[in-house]
Structures are given as structure tokens and as C-alpha cells.
Write a protein that holds these residues in place. Structure first.
Motif, PDB file in Angstrom:
ATOM      1  N   ARG A 125       0.822  -1.203   0.000  1.00 25.10           N
ATOM      2  CA  ARG A 125       0.000   0.000   0.000  1.00 25.10           C
ATOM      3  C   ARG A 125       0.865   1.266   0.000  1.00 25.10           C
ATOM      4  N   GLY A 126       1.880   1.262   0.882  1.00 24.92           N
ATOM      5  CA  GLY A 126       2.762   2.418   0.972  1.00 24.92           C
ATOM      6  C   GLY A 126       3.572   2.615  -0.304  1.00 24.92           C
ATOM      7  N   LEU A 127       4.057   1.505  -0.886  1.00 32.86           N
ATOM      8  CA  LEU A 127       4.869   1.604  -2.096  1.00 32.86           C
ATOM      9  C   LEU A 127       4.040   2.163  -3.255  1.00 32.86           C
ATOM     10  N   ASP A 128       2.784   1.721  -3.382  1.00 31.31           N
ATOM     11  CA  ASP A 128       1.915   2.252  -4.437  1.00 31.31           C
ATOM     12  C   ASP A 128       1.779   3.764  -4.311  1.00 31.31           C
ATOM     13  N   ARG A 129       1.572   4.234  -3.077  1.00 31.05           N
ATOM     14  CA  ARG A 129       1.375   5.671  -2.871  1.00 31.05           C
ATOM     15  C   ARG A 129       2.673   6.454  -3.054  1.00 31.05           C
ATOM     16  N   LEU A 130       3.803   5.806  -2.784  1.00 31.65           N
ATOM     17  CA  LEU A 130       5.103   6.485  -2.979  1.00 31.65           C
ATOM     18  C   LEU A 130       5.369   6.806  -4.448  1.00 31.65           C
ATOM     19  N   THR A 131       4.607   6.205  -5.360  1.00 35.56           N
ATOM     20  CA  THR A 131       4.714   6.560  -6.777  1.00 35.56           C
ATOM     21  C   THR A 131       4.608   8.066  -6.956  1.00 35.56           C
ATOM     22  N   LEU A 132       3.855   8.733  -6.078  1.00 34.20           N
ATOM     23  CA  LEU A 132       3.635  10.176  -6.195  1.00 34.20           C
ATOM     24  C   LEU A 132       4.617  10.985  -5.366  1.00 34.20           C
ATOM     25  N   GLY A 133       5.648  10.332  -4.819  1.00 35.30           N
ATOM     26  CA  GLY A 133       6.633  11.061  -4.026  1.00 35.30           C
ATOM     27  C   GLY A 133       6.323  10.945  -2.547  1.00 35.30           C
ATOM     28  N   GLU A 134       7.323  11.301  -1.736  1.00 37.72           N
ATOM     29  CA  GLU A 134       7.209  11.078  -0.299  1.00 37.72           C
ATOM     30  C   GLU A 134       6.140  11.960   0.347  1.00 37.72           C
ATOM     31  N   GLU A 135       6.099  13.250  -0.053  1.00 38.01           N
ATOM     32  CA  GLU A 135       5.132  14.150   0.590  1.00 38.01           C
ATOM     33  C   GLU A 135       3.700  13.766   0.258  1.00 38.01           C
ATOM     34  N   ALA A 136       3.461  13.465  -1.027  1.00 38.80           N
ATOM     35  CA  ALA A 136       2.101  13.098  -1.413  1.00 38.80           C
ATOM     36  C   ALA A 136       1.694  11.798  -0.712  1.00 38.80           C
ATOM     37  N   ALA A 137       2.631  10.840  -0.620  1.00 38.87           N
ATOM     38  CA  ALA A 137       2.324   9.573   0.054  1.00 38.87           C
ATOM     39  C   ALA A 137       1.985   9.830   1.516  1.00 38.87           C
ATOM     40  N   ALA A 138       2.780  10.667   2.177  1.00 36.82           N
ATOM     41  CA  ALA A 138       2.515  10.975   3.581  1.00 36.82           C
ATOM     42  C   ALA A 138       1.141  11.614   3.741  1.00 36.82           C
ATOM     43  N   SER A 139       0.802  12.514   2.801  1.00 40.93           N
ATOM     44  CA  SER A 139      -0.491  13.201   2.917  1.00 40.93           C
ATOM     45  C   SER A 139      -1.649  12.246   2.641  1.00 40.93           C
ATOM     46  N   MET A 140      -1.369  11.104   1.995  1.00 47.38           N
ATOM     47  CA  MET A 140      -2.436  10.121   1.760  1.00 47.38           C
ATOM     48  C   MET A 140      -2.485   9.083   2.879  1.00 47.38           C
ATOM     49  N   GLY A 141      -1.775   9.353   3.969  1.00 49.28           N
ATOM     50  CA  GLY A 141      -1.921   8.486   5.138  1.00 49.28           C
ATOM     51  C   GLY A 141      -0.807   7.467   5.320  1.00 49.28           C
ATOM     52  N   VAL A 142       0.261   7.532   4.502  1.00 45.83           N
ATOM     53  CA  VAL A 142       1.366   6.588   4.668  1.00 45.83           C
ATOM     54  C   VAL A 142       2.292   7.082   5.783  1.00 45.83           C
ATOM     55  N   ASP A 143       2.560   6.225   6.743  1.00 42.45           N
ATOM     56  CA  ASP A 143       3.516   6.558   7.794  1.00 42.45           C
ATOM     57  C   ASP A 143       4.914   6.197   7.278  1.00 42.45           C
ATOM     58  N   LEU A 144       5.649   7.216   6.815  1.00 40.65           N
ATOM     59  CA  LEU A 144       6.911   6.947   6.114  1.00 40.65           C
ATOM     60  C   LEU A 144       7.961   6.309   7.017  1.00 40.65           C
ATOM     61  N   LYS A 145       7.998   6.702   8.286  1.00 40.44           N
ATOM     62  CA  LYS A 145       8.991   6.121   9.195  1.00 40.44           C
ATOM     63  C   LYS A 145       8.735   4.626   9.378  1.00 40.44           C
ATOM     64  N   ARG A 146       7.451   4.301   9.576  1.00 41.44           N
ATOM     65  CA  ARG A 146       7.083   2.905   9.772  1.00 41.44           C
ATOM     66  C   ARG A 146       7.381   2.098   8.495  1.00 41.44           C
ATOM     67  N   LEU A 147       7.061   2.702   7.357  1.00 42.96           N
ATOM     68  CA  LEU A 147       7.287   2.008   6.088  1.00 42.96           C
ATOM     69  C   LEU A 147       8.768   1.687   5.912  1.00 42.96           C
ATOM     70  N   ARG A 148       9.622   2.671   6.222  1.00 44.46           N
ATOM     71  CA  ARG A 148      11.058   2.462   6.035  1.00 44.46           C
ATOM     72  C   ARG A 148      11.578   1.381   6.970  1.00 44.46           C
ATOM     73  N   LEU A 149      11.088   1.403   8.205  1.00 44.90           N
ATOM     74  CA  LEU A 149      11.528   0.398   9.174  1.00 44.90           C
ATOM     75  C   LEU A 149      11.132  -1.015   8.721  1.00 44.90           C
ATOM     76  N   ILE A 150       9.882  -1.163   8.293  1.00 46.78           N
ATOM     77  CA  ILE A 150       9.401  -2.475   7.834  1.00 46.78           C
ATOM     78  C   ILE A 150      10.198  -2.919   6.619  1.00 46.78           C
ATOM     79  N   LEU A 151      10.451  -1.973   5.709  1.00 46.62           N
ATOM     80  CA  LEU A 151      11.178  -2.314   4.494  1.00 46.62           C
ATOM     81  C   LEU A 151      12.595  -2.779   4.799  1.00 46.62           C
ATOM     82  N   VAL A 152      13.307  -2.015   5.632  1.00 47.75           N
ATOM     83  CA  VAL A 152      14.693  -2.376   5.953  1.00 47.75           C
ATOM     84  C   VAL A 152      14.735  -3.739   6.658  1.00 47.75           C
TER      85      VAL A 152
END
Lengths: 249, 328
Positions: free
Chosen positions: B209-236
Motif C-alpha cells: 500500500r505504501g509503495l503504491d502511494r510512494l509513486t507520487l513522491g514522499e510528501e504526497a504519500a505521507a499526505s495520503m496516510g502513509v507513515d513513512l517512518k514505519r514504512l522504512r523500518l518495515i522495508l529495511v
């Protein structure tokens, strides 16, 4: 109830305040234009109000969790990034959990004149068309408040006016819109309220006719403008730069 | 092609290649007979060969392939760059360093799992270093810079270990291990890697879900409800579990995570979330094909899996760069 309430919001970059104790609120039905020269802090204000960058002070949106904020406000960043060649309809549906047949998605595509492009890869469209796709994505989020950073940059005149009319219509429906822009003519004609920024501070806030005076335009933008009331409304046409030291009168 | 059809075809391909991997080996027996011996005790050693040698090898092929394909797709989606691969954040280099130290010090000879456990320790150390270096924010740039720095350090330390190697046999062993292989693995390896990999698969499956929204860049993804810190932690964490475990049991196997997402992207409408499952299956298929190929091409010469994949992968990489030339 206010859609957004900002109190004494400041952003520091090193020792410099790029945003200096900004306070304002946005009510339903308002279409707020955020104007000011380059580097005045317009983008910083919008991003800090959303909580996307660290800031001191208080913003009602920055207090929310990312998920709650996504329901309260949509954000259209200035950087028009589309990383992968996904279809236009998929891109817009990201705002609605990928439900491509959601009424909000169809409505946003229709509003931005994009139904014929729905299945095309978004990255193959021209810059202006991509800008409209991204606006449609923000509209599809169907939030009470929309924040946009220079949404009309790079659009042709018809679509610039179309975008401003779309935002005005959203405000007329009882939503709130706040958008930064550089075109004073568009701001004067379509916004219900203007916030003027200069060097990180809000220097004027009010109805376009009250805010756009020759003195303010000279002071903040260092330009001379033709201002006139017409049957079509207020017209603002920048005429010349005011060169420091070469002032007369 | 419709997405369910693509997933069905890829699954079918993996199943066929899995069976093919089971029936190819040193002992010359018919394929039907081999597969029968897998389930029913045969006269002679065939059942033992099937169950203790070929089955774990084929299973590891699937597991390593799924892990590398999935990590590659997740990494490319997160960094929004088709040239990204799982190794870009330094996990594979760190896992290899852990294994090389185990080989060099003789620790790997103490017990069967010493080598894979050392590699996993290397991968875990890398994750801790990345999170320390990249800070607690959600940015991609700090992550990639931290990864490059750690990768460079791990490679330098690996070279140092080789340099200081007391005898040519240890150096030889290290070099061959680094080429990557699935030969002579046992169920011990399967059971060591599977829990770690399964955790990685689970974590990465949450990123769609987060990766799909990141298609529009980090700020747009964050504004659509993606928790970027959590996403990065899960990804790593997910990439580390997948790539760390894959390196621990198979050595350095490159290019799968780079090439597979690139090939499959047009078939899933370029959607990062859909690319995850497709690349997992595609990765399994590629590793199985390559592992069958190393047994068929030079049966007596022990051609290494990693070498073959690099030989196949590099030209695909050339093709990718060739197609991107001239684009801004």
C-alpha cells in the motif's frame, strides 16, 4: 468549526526563521490564495501546517496521525512526481484505496477533463496533463480541506482558469481550499481571501480588494501594477519592476 | 495480461521448474522414477538422494528466489528507481562479511549452522548501523547513502580478511563461497533460513500500500496516510531478513533482485504493490532455472549459481541502461 487552525507556527532552518510565527485559520467556504515573492515561505507554511516538516507552534492538522490527516486534508505538492508508468485511473484511485470505480475517482477525472486519458500511462502525458492528473488525485481524496502548492504552474490559460474555477466550486460546496500561486490576476479574480507573505511572515490577510493595494504590491513584490474594477471583477496586471534607488514620486 | 492470470502462470512455471530441479542430478534415473522415490521408499539410495539432497536444494532454490525477487521489487518501489537492488542498502555485503569471517576464523567448521548464523549476524549488524546512520526520519536519500557507506566498508573488510588469509585453502574456500551456490545443502539449511525468510516475506508483503502511494513522491504519500517512518523500518527489516537469510544459505547471488522486477514491471501495469508477488514468483523461477542450468551446462565442473546469474544478469542490465539512455 475551522478546517485548519494555525497558531504561532515557526520553522527554523539553521539560525534563520523561514517561517516566523504564522497564525491563521481556514473556514468552510473559503478559497484562500497564498501569495508572496520567491522565498517568502509559502511552501514552508503549507508543509508545516500539514506537519510534513518539523515546526514550532501549533497546527490542527499537524497534530493528527497520518491516517486521520489523510481524511481531513488533501495535499498537492509542487514537485510533480510520477515514478512509474501506472495508468491515470490507477494513480487517481490511490486516493480511494485503489477503487477505480469509486464515485470520487470518476468525479475527479471528469472534473479535470481526463476521462479520455483514464487508461493511458500517466508518465506518457505532457507536463500540463500530468499536473491535471495529480490535481485529480487530490480531488479524489474528497477531503473537507485541500492544500495545493502552485497547482497552476505550467498549465495553459484555459486549464489555469479551469483549475481555479474547480477550486472555487469546491469552496462554494462548503469545503476549504488554500493554494499558493504567483499569478496575481488569477488570485484576485478567483480567491475569496488572500494571505500575503514576505520574508517568512504573514504581512496581510483579507479579501482581495482589501489586500491588493498599490502600496502593498510595491512593498512586498517590488512591482508597479495596474489595478482596476471592471464588470468582470477586480483586474490586476503587473506592469514594471520597481528598481531600488530609482524610485520617483 | 490480467494480474490473476499472470500470477497463475508464474506459479505454474515455478511448479514445473521445481519438479525439473528434483529430477536432474548426478544419478541417471528417469524423472517418473525419481519423483516416485520421493514419496515411496525405493530399493537402493534413490529415496535418500531425493529426500536429503535434491528436495532441500529445490526448496532452497524457491526460497532464495522468492526472497531476492521480493526484496528487489520492494527496494525499487521504495527508492522509485529501476536500478535499485536489494544489495544497495549493504545487507548482502554485510552478510557476506559475516560468513567470510566465519570461514577465515575456522568458526564455520565447529558446527553445521555456524556459517549461516554468522552471515545472519552480519546482516543484523548492518540493519542496526543503517538505522543509526540514516536517523529516525523517513527519507530515502539518507537510507541509500547509509547503505552505500556500509556496503563499501563491508567489502573493504572482506578484502582485508582475504588479504590476511593464512593459507591459500582458506582463501580458496572464501572465494568459492562468495560465488553463490545451492549445491550440497541439507534440510538443516532449509529450517535455518525458512523462519527468517518467512518473517521477511511477511514484512515486505505489508509494504504494498505504501509503495503504491510512494509513486507520487514522499510528501504526497505521507499526505495520503502513509507513515513513512514505519514504512522504512518495515522495508529495511524485511529486506534484511530476506537477503540476510538468502546470503547465509546460498552465498552471494546477485542480479535476481535487479532483473526480475524490471522484466515483470510492464506486465503488472507498473504497480509497485502488484510487482511484489509477481517478482517473488519470478525470482523463484529464475533461481530454479539457473540452478538447473549449472547442473546441465558443466556437470563435472561445479559451475557456481552466482556466476551464471551474473553472466545472464549483466546483459539484461546493459539492456536496461541502453533503453534509458537519452532520457532525462
Amino acid at each position: 468549526m475551522s478546517l485548519l487552525s494555525v497558531q504561532n507556527l515557526s520553522v527554523r532552518r539553521g539560525a534563520r526563521l523561514t517561517l516566523d510565527r504564522a497564525s491563521f485559520s481556514v473556514e468552510p467556504g473559503e478559497f484562500v490564495g497564498l501569495i508572496g515573492p520567491n522565498g517568502a515561505g509559502k511552501s514552508t507554511l503549507l508543509r508545516a501546517a500539514l506537519g510534513l516538516i518539523p515546526a514550532e507552534g501549533d497546527s490542527s492538522l499537524a497534530r493528527l496521525s497520518p491516517a486521520a490527516r489523510a481524511k481531513a486534508a488533501a495535499w498537492l505538492p509542487q514537485a510533480r512526481e510520477i515514478a512509474w508508468p501506472v495508468s491515470v485511473v490507477h494513480l487517481v484511485s490511490l486516493a480511494q484505496n485503489e477503487r477505480q470505480d469509486a464515485t470520487e475517482v470518476i468525479a475527479a477525472l471528469t472534473r479535470m477533463d481526463l476521462m479520455t486519458y483514464a487508461e493511458r500511462p500517466a508518465t506518457r502525458l505532457s507536463g500540463g496533463e500530468q499536473a491535471r492528473v495529480l490535481i485529480a488525485r487530490a480531488l479524489a481524496q474528497d477531503t473537507p480541506l485541500l492544500l495545493a502548492d502552485e497547482p497552476t504552474a505550467g498549465l495553459d490559460p484555459a486549464h489555469q482558469i479551469g483549475t481555479m474555477q474547480t477550486f472555487a466550486a469546491l469552496a462554494a460546496e462548503g469545503r476549504g481550499v488554500i493554494t499558493s500561486l504567483h499569478d496575481l490576476g488569477l488570485a484576485a479574480r478567483h480567491c475569496t481571501r488572500l494571505i500575503v507573505m514576505s520574508e517568512g511572515r504573514i504581512v496581510a490577510d483579507g479579501a482581495p480588494r482589501a489586500v491588493l493595494t498599490e502600496a502593498l504590491l510595491a512593498e512586498v513584490f517590488a512591482i508597479r501594477c495596474h489595478l482596476s474594477e471592471t464588470p468582470e471583477g477586480l483586474v490586476v496586471q503587473p506592469l514594471a519592476q520597481i528598481v531600488p534607488g530609482a524610485q520617483h514620486g | 495480461m490480467k494480474y490473476p492470470a499472470l500470477i497463475f502462470l508464474l506459479s505454474l512455471l515455478v511448479a514445473v521448474l521445481f519438479a525439473l530441479s528434483l529430477v536432474i542430478g548426478v544419478i541417471e534415473v528417469g524423472p517418473i522414477e525419481s519423483l516416485v522415490a520421493l514419496f515411496r521408499d525405493s530399493e537402493g539410495p534413490l529415496s535418500i538422494v531425493m529426500r536429503e539432497i535434491r528436495l532441500p536444494r529445490a526448496l532452497l532454490g524457491v526460497m532464495v528466489g522468492v526472497s531476492l525477487g521480493l526484496s528487489g521489487a520492494a527496494m525499487q518501489g521504495y527508492l522509485r528507481n529501476p536500478l535499485a537492488e536489494p544489495g544497495v542498502i549493504g545487507i548482502s555485503a554485510s552478510a557476506a562479511l559475516g560468513a567470510v569471517i566465519a570461514l577465515q576464523s575456522g568458526f564455520s567448521a565447529l558446527f553445521a549452522l555456524a556459517l549461516p548464523l554468522s552471515a545472519l549476524t552480519g546482516a543484523a549488524t548492518c540493519v542496526i548501523l543503517i538505522l543509526l546512520l540514516a536517523g529516525r526520519g523517513g527519507g530515502t536519500l539518507s537510507l541509500i547513502l547509509a547503505g552505500i557507506a556500509i556496503s563499501a566498508l563491508a567489502s573493504a573488510l572482506t578484502a582485508l580478511v582475504l588479504n590476511l588469509s593464512p593459507n591459500p585453502f582458506a582463501a580458496n574456500e572464501i572465494v568459492f563461497w562468495m560465488m553463490g551456490s545451492l549445491a550440497d545443502r541439507s534440510f538443516l539449511h532449509v529450517w535455518t533460513a525458512l523462519p527468517v525468510m518467512a518473517l521477511g516475506w511477511l514484512l515486505l508483503s505489508l509494504t504494498g500500500r505504501g509503495l503504491d502511494r510512494l509513486t507520487l513522491g514522499e510528501e504526497a504519500a505521507a499526505s495520503m496516510g502513509v507513515d513513512l517512518k514505519r514504512l522504512r523500518l518495515i522495508l529495511v527489516a524485511g529486506v534484511a531478513a530476506c537477503v540476510g537469510a538468502a546470503t547465509a544459505v546460498a552465498g552471494a547471488v546477485g542480479f535476481v533482485g535487479l532483473v526480475i522486477p524490471h522484466i515483470l514491471r510492464p506486465l503488472v501495469g507498473a504497480r509497485p504493490a502488484r510487482l511484489l508477488l509477481a517478482s517473488a514468483l519470478g525470482g523463484a523461477a529464475l533461481v530454479l532455472i539457473a540452478d538447473v542450468a549449472v547442473r546441465l551446462i558443466l556437470p563435472g565442473r561445479d559451475l557456481k549459481l552466482g556466476v551464471l546469474l551474473a553472466l545472464v544478469g549483466a546483459p539484461v542490465f546493459f539492456h536496461l541502461i541502453w533503453r534509458m539512455r537519452g532520457q532525462p
